[in-house]
Design a protein around this motif. Structure first.
Motif, short mmCIF file in Angstrom:
data_model
loop_
_atom_site.label_atom_id
_atom_site.label_comp_id
_atom_site.label_asym_id
_atom_site.label_seq_id
_atom_site.Cartn_x
_atom_site.Cartn_y
_atom_site.Cartn_z
N TRP A 190 56.10 40.53 48.12
CA TRP A 190 55.87 40.70 46.68
C TRP A 190 54.89 39.67 45.99
O TRP A 190 53.42 39.93 45.70
N GLN A 191 54.77 38.46 46.34
CA GLN A 191 54.27 37.75 45.70
C GLN A 191 53.21 37.26 46.81
O GLN A 191 52.40 37.78 46.08
N LEU A 192 53.08 37.18 48.28
CA LEU A 192 52.14 37.34 49.05
C LEU A 192 50.90 38.36 48.06
O LEU A 192 49.48 38.45 48.24
N TYR A 197 46.32 40.55 45.82
CA TYR A 197 45.40 41.56 44.78
C TYR A 197 44.29 40.87 44.89
O TYR A 197 42.69 41.07 44.13
N TYR A 198 45.14 39.40 43.92
CA TYR A 198 44.80 38.22 42.82
C TYR A 198 43.24 38.66 43.39
O TYR A 198 41.86 37.91 42.43
N ARG A 199 43.35 37.30 44.74
CA ARG A 199 42.24 36.47 45.17
C ARG A 199 41.17 37.83 45.23
O ARG A 199 39.80 37.54 45.15
N ALA A 230 52.68 43.33 41.10
CA ALA A 230 53.49 42.88 42.62
C ALA A 230 54.03 41.61 41.96
O ALA A 230 55.10 41.96 42.67
N MET A 231 53.72 40.40 40.90
CA MET A 231 54.22 39.75 40.86
C MET A 231 55.22 39.29 40.13
O MET A 231 56.06 38.90 40.24
N GLU A 232 54.63 40.68 38.82
CA GLU A 232 56.41 40.84 37.97
C GLU A 232 57.03 41.49 39.34
O GLU A 232 58.88 41.23 38.59
N ARG A 241 63.50 31.77 41.12
CA ARG A 241 62.45 31.21 41.38
C ARG A 241 61.14 30.90 40.94
O ARG A 241 60.40 31.56 40.24
N ILE A 242 60.82 29.96 40.76
CA ILE A 242 59.75 28.82 39.50
C ILE A 242 59.00 29.62 39.93
O ILE A 242 57.56 29.62 39.19
N GLN A 243 58.28 29.44 41.62
CA GLN A 243 57.09 29.59 41.88
C GLN A 243 56.67 30.81 41.05
O GLN A 243 55.24 31.05 40.77
N TYR A 244 57.34 31.88 41.15
CA TYR A 244 56.58 33.35 41.22
C TYR A 244 56.89 33.31 39.61
O TYR A 244 55.53 33.82 39.37
#
Length: 320
Positions: A190-192, A197-199, A230-232, A241-244
């Motif tokens: 989901w992160q990817l 999506y954003y890019r 997706a990031m949520e 996970r702090i990166q999310y």
């Protein structure tokens, strides 16, 4: 070289000179004692068969299972280099072991991201691409293999020219969607998907024109809203996970959702950090938070002044 009309030549020249549309920066750590650069794994003749071919699966041996247990234990301890070596040892016993292949691809990207030197990065990302390709040959519709390929391509895109990067982002669509669809329990997928999506949603004019003229169109359906959703989802699946948190806060910031960004960042800086990458992202969160708090405070003061100057009859309380 085939003839290209002057407008197309100008477009290609422009894309070769510009660095591309600014996008959300994804934090990458470094390491002071780098492991050796992995050799690019060779594709054996048996693995060149089509996706539907039935590749022989030798029975798992005791030694193979030992390597797999060792690799899993090392991953839990965040010892990526040692875990990668264990998976590579397992692949020497069984070149077609699906789990070892996609895990090796993911670990190769993780290790490569720690380098600032593009040569080392490229070597690890190329190895990841090879491992992911072999995993896809075994299970072309599986979520793990598609996630591994999407991750490898996404990482390689950052080292390429604007034109090649756009080609990869179009190629990425199938893999990121399959990864999230087949493994909805995998937060990394989901992160990817959110990053993709954003890019794509923030292609600039040149990127859109090049995609239409040269690539036959750019990926459809991407939006900032879908990226944040997706990031949520990734953060819901793994709130530790702090990166999310950092990725989501950056998206909120650029879309003008300061309050949401502040809330996410305040929670992020309280999370435990286990690796040098976690510490790096924690510092980035701490740097991002104060300007957002100041901006929100200024906005609140302006609203308060505006409210005080309103006629009493127009104030919300008076109307009620």
């Amino acid at each position: 070289m085939s003839y290209l009309p002057p407008p197309t030549k100008l477009l290609l020249l422009a894309l070769g000179l510009v660095a591309g549309h600014p996008r959300v920066g994804w934090a990458q750590g470094t390491t002071t004692s780098p492991p050796s650069v992995p050799a690019t794994p060779e594709l054996k003749p048996a693995l060149k068969a089509g996706p539907k071919s039935k590749l022989a699966q030798p029975p798992d041996s005791v030694a193979l299972n030992d390597y797999l247990r060792k690799a899993a234990a090392l991953q839990l301890k965040f010892k990526d280099s040692e875990a990668l070596a264990a998976y590579e040892s397992a692949l020497k016993l069984n070149q077609q072991h699906y789990g070892s292949l996609w895990h090796a691809a993911v670990l190769s990207v993780s290790i490569g991201n720690r380098y600032s030197d593009e040569t080392r990065k490229s070597a690890y990302f190329a190895a990841a691409h090879q491992y992911a390709g072999r995993a896809l040959a075994l299970q072309p519709e599986a979520g793990e293999s598609n996630y591994a390929m999407a991750l490898a391509l996404f990482s390689q895109a950052g080292l390429l020219s604007a034109r090649d990067r756009l080609r990869i982002f179009k190629q990425l669509r199938t893999h990121v969607f399959l990864a999230a669809e087949r493994r909805p329990d995998m937060p990394e997928a989901w992160q990817l998907l959110g990053r993709w999506y954003y890019r794509v949603a923030h292609y600039n004019v040149l990127e859109k024109v090049f995609s239409r003229v040269v690539l036959g169109g750019y990926p459809q359906g991407a939006s900032s809203k879908k990226a944040m959703e997706a990031m949520e989802k990734a953060r819901q699946l793994d709130p530790m996970r702090i990166q999310y948190c950092y990725d989501l806060a950056r998206m909120y910031k650029y879309q003008g959702h300061r309050r949401r960004a502040i809330t996410v960042l305040q929670e992020a800086i309280k999370l435990p950090t286990y690796t040098s990458e976690d510490l790096t992202v924690n510092r980035l969160c701490q740097q991002l938070l104060p300007p957002l708090v100041r901006a929100a405070s200024r906005r609140d003061r302006l609203h308060a002044r505006w409210y005080e100057r309103m006629p009493a009859t127009n104030k919300p309380d008076a109307r009620e």
